[in-house]
Design an enzyme around this catalytic site. Structure first.
Site, PDB file in Angstrom:
ATOM      1  N   SER A 164       0.916  -1.008  -0.153  1.00 59.56           N
ATOM      2  CA  SER A 164       0.076   0.000   0.294  1.00 59.56           C
ATOM      3  C   SER A 164       0.834   1.249   0.058  1.00 59.56           C
ATOM      4  O   SER A 164       1.717   1.489   0.988  1.00 59.56           O
ATOM      5  CB  SER A 164      -0.861  -0.025   1.292  1.00 59.56           C
ATOM      6  OG  SER A 164      -1.610   1.346   1.448  1.00 59.56           O
ATOM      7  N   ASP A 312      -6.288   0.253  -9.194  1.00 61.18           N
ATOM      8  CA  ASP A 312      -7.601   1.225  -9.374  1.00 61.18           C
ATOM      9  C   ASP A 312      -8.328   0.871 -10.910  1.00 61.18           C
ATOM     10  O   ASP A 312      -9.155   1.190 -11.145  1.00 61.18           O
ATOM     11  CB  ASP A 312      -7.409   2.492  -9.232  1.00 61.18           C
ATOM     12  CG  ASP A 312      -6.828   2.950  -7.740  1.00 61.18           C
ATOM     13  OD1 ASP A 312      -7.215   2.111  -6.980  1.00 61.18           O
ATOM     14  OD2 ASP A 312      -5.969   4.062  -7.771  1.00 61.18           O
ATOM     15  N   LYS A 339     -11.571  -1.061  -0.849  1.00 62.52           N
ATOM     16  CA  LYS A 339     -11.452   0.270  -1.550  1.00 62.52           C
ATOM     17  C   LYS A 339     -12.720   0.986  -1.414  1.00 62.52           C
ATOM     18  O   LYS A 339     -13.420   0.689  -0.463  1.00 62.52           O
ATOM     19  CB  LYS A 339     -11.363  -0.060  -3.152  1.00 62.52           C
ATOM     20  CG  LYS A 339      -9.860  -0.686  -3.592  1.00 62.52           C
ATOM     21  CD  LYS A 339      -8.888   0.302  -3.002  1.00 62.52           C
ATOM     22  CE  LYS A 339      -7.505  -0.058  -3.188  1.00 62.52           C
ATOM     23  NZ  LYS A 339      -6.313   0.669  -2.757  1.00 62.52           N
TER      24      LYS A 339
HETATM   25  C1  S3P Z   1      -3.006   5.820  -3.458  1.00 65.12           C
HETATM   26  C2  S3P Z   1      -2.761   4.402  -3.346  1.00 65.12           C
HETATM   27  C3  S3P Z   1      -3.772   3.293  -3.626  1.00 65.12           C
HETATM   28  C4  S3P Z   1      -4.795   3.660  -4.610  1.00 65.12           C
HETATM   29  C5  S3P Z   1      -5.301   5.025  -4.276  1.00 65.12           C
HETATM   30  C6  S3P Z   1      -4.288   6.184  -4.196  1.00 65.12           C
HETATM   31  C7  S3P Z   1      -2.100   6.925  -3.215  1.00 65.12           C
HETATM   32  O1  S3P Z   1      -4.227   3.003  -2.414  1.00 65.12           O
HETATM   33  O2  S3P Z   1      -5.649   2.556  -4.460  1.00 65.12           O
HETATM   34  O3  S3P Z   1      -6.463   5.280  -5.240  1.00 65.12           O
HETATM   35  O4  S3P Z   1      -2.457   7.980  -3.730  1.00 65.12           O
HETATM   36  O5  S3P Z   1      -1.368   6.540  -2.382  1.00 65.12           O
HETATM   37  P1  S3P Z   1      -3.440   1.790  -1.524  1.00 65.12           P
HETATM   38  O6  S3P Z   1      -2.217   2.432  -1.129  1.00 65.12           O
HETATM   39  O7  S3P Z   1      -4.140   1.647  -0.273  1.00 65.12           O
HETATM   40  O8  S3P Z   1      -3.241   0.505  -2.476  1.00 65.12           O
END
Ligand code: S3P
Length: 425
Positions: A164, A312, A339
């Site tokens: 993440s 995403d 999500k």
């Molecule tokens: C993001 C990280 C992702 C993504 C989100 C934006 C970011 O989430 O799904 O739309 O800007 O760091 P995760 O880090 O929870 O996977």
């Protein structure tokens, strides 16, 4: 089997990248001095970050396509009442601001809408508590609303349990704002925009494989940012062009950071023709114009190690798979369940409502195509990417897919519906 009925044509400038827009505001605020930001995404999620920064004491002007941010350093307030951070629907705001809040001398209360209130926050509280911040759950355990009491933090060397970028960024921001060195190791490479901002702003950052080390930082330089087009928004139109029977689309100025473009590699595997033109660099990120044209599409399998690079984009790839010949599988994507909605359940139930042969797996899904799509009512659960994915399926098939909450696209792509109408005219 591409949807032979639809012809697409046009040139689109997709809105600014959401991840970079959040970080432009945060790094602009945390710097000492004046940053300029051009091409910022003006959407509900980014407004949530601006409002949260203001609540903590930074001055952020109203969002505009050209902005000047006068940053006043990493701890703007010296005490006083709790700061109330309205994170709305935005997981990125909640997770990244948790890192910043953990290093402040005032407490913060973070809250959001019904969707955000269901999303896991222990993934940030665990490392941030290990650094010395205090989390109180004001509603459900492990969820917002939550109070964070920050202060002087200690250094950590943390290995992430889930891939993440939000959690990695929260730890880096906590280390940054408290002047404490931190090391974060991720199980798979995730988007690296925070690392790129840190480097551009003069922090001492070292990346070795999947480990990121940030040295103690006293002060951050302002950076001028030209926000590139969001590949996660471009993906909807790339999928539209890939599935259309005739024509092509040009998507201008799209961020092509390889940690974000897994969907392009999948579209090519499915048979779409993708060209990058005018490849260039902007604000330390690769950018280019995408030209996408359809062909007969075939199913593919999306493997766990490529999931972070297209996390995403799974909803729109799944709807496209309904028009492709054969089976498409997605594995190792259990993060989709936490999500803005449970995207595995939401995509599969809506595909089935459209008459598509689709199945849930605990960590992904299976779609068998090509399907004869039928008219259906689409339940989005307020999830912008579900609304847009089924908007694309409706356009490709000419079916009447009634989206229950079309306005939820404002979270990331306010001009989605007019843009869709323009290129399919
Ligand atoms: C993001 C990280 C992702 C993504 C989100 C934006 C970011 O989430 O799904 O739309 O800007 O760091 P995760 O880090 O929870 O996977």
């Amino acid at each position: 089997m591409a949807a032979a009925t639809l012809r697409v044509a046009g040139v689109l400038q997709v809105p600014g990248d959401k991840s970079i827009s959040h970080r432009s505001l945060m790094f602009g605020a945390l710097a000492t001095g004046r940053s300029r930001v051009r091409g910022l995404l003006q959407s509900a999620d980014v407004i949530a970050t601006a409002d949260s920064l203001r609540a903590m004491g930074w001055t952020i002007p109203p969002l505009a396509s050209e902005m000047v941010i006068d940053g006043c350093g990493m701890r703007p307030r010296d005490g006083g009442a709790d700061a109330a951070l309205p994170c709305a629907n935005s997981g990125t705001t909640a997770r990244l601001m948790s890192g910043i809040a953990s290093a402040q001398r005032v407490s913060s209360v973070l809250d959001g809408d019904a969707s955000l209130r269901t999303r896991p926050m222990r993934r940030v509280s665990e490392p941030l508590e290990a650094m010395g911040a205090r989390f109180e759950w004001l509603g459900t355990e492990g969820r917002v609303p939550m109070r964070i009491t920050g202060g002087a933090l200690r250094s950590i060397d943390w290995t992430l349990g889930v891939a993440s970028a939000q959690v990695k960024s929260a730890i880096l921001l906590a280390g940054l704002c408290s002047g404490t060195p931190v090391r974060v190791t991720e199980p798979l490479e995730t988007r690296d925009h925070t690392e790129r901002f840190l480097r551009a702003a003069g922090a001492s950052i070292h990346v070795q494989g999947r480990a990121v080390t940030l040295g103690a930082t006293e002060r951050l330089n302002p950076v001028d940012v030209e926000v590139p087009g969001d590949p996660s928004s471009a993906a909807f139109f790339a999928a539209l062009a890939a599935g259309a029977g005739e024509g092509s689309l040009v998507l201008q100025g799209v961020l092509l950071n390889p940690r974000r473009t897994g969907f392009l590699r999948v579209l090519e595997r499915m048979g779409a023709v993708v060209h990058v033109e005018s490849a260039r660099e902007s604000a330390g990120e690769p950018v280019g114009d995408l030209v996408v044209r359809g062909s007969s599409l075939r199913g593919t399998s999306i493997e766990p190690d490529e999931v972070p690079s297209l996390i995403d984009e799974v909803p729109v790839l799944a709807v496209l798979a309904a028009l492709a010949e054969g089976e498409t599988t997605v594995a190792g994507a259990e993060e989709l369940r936490v999500k803005e909605s449970d995207r595995i359940a939401t995509v599969v139930s809506n595909l089935r409502a459209c008459g598509v042969d689709a199945e849930e797996r605990p960590d992904g899904l299976v779609v068998r195509g090509p399907s004869r799509v039928q008219d259906a009512s689409i339940v989005t659960h307020g999830d912008h990417r579900i609304a847009m994915a089924f908007g694309i399926l409706g356009a490709l098939t000419g079916r009447d897919l009634r989206i229950d909450d079309p306005a939820c696209v404002n979270v990331s792509f306010p001009s989605f519906w007019p843009d869709l109408a323009r290129v399919t005219r």
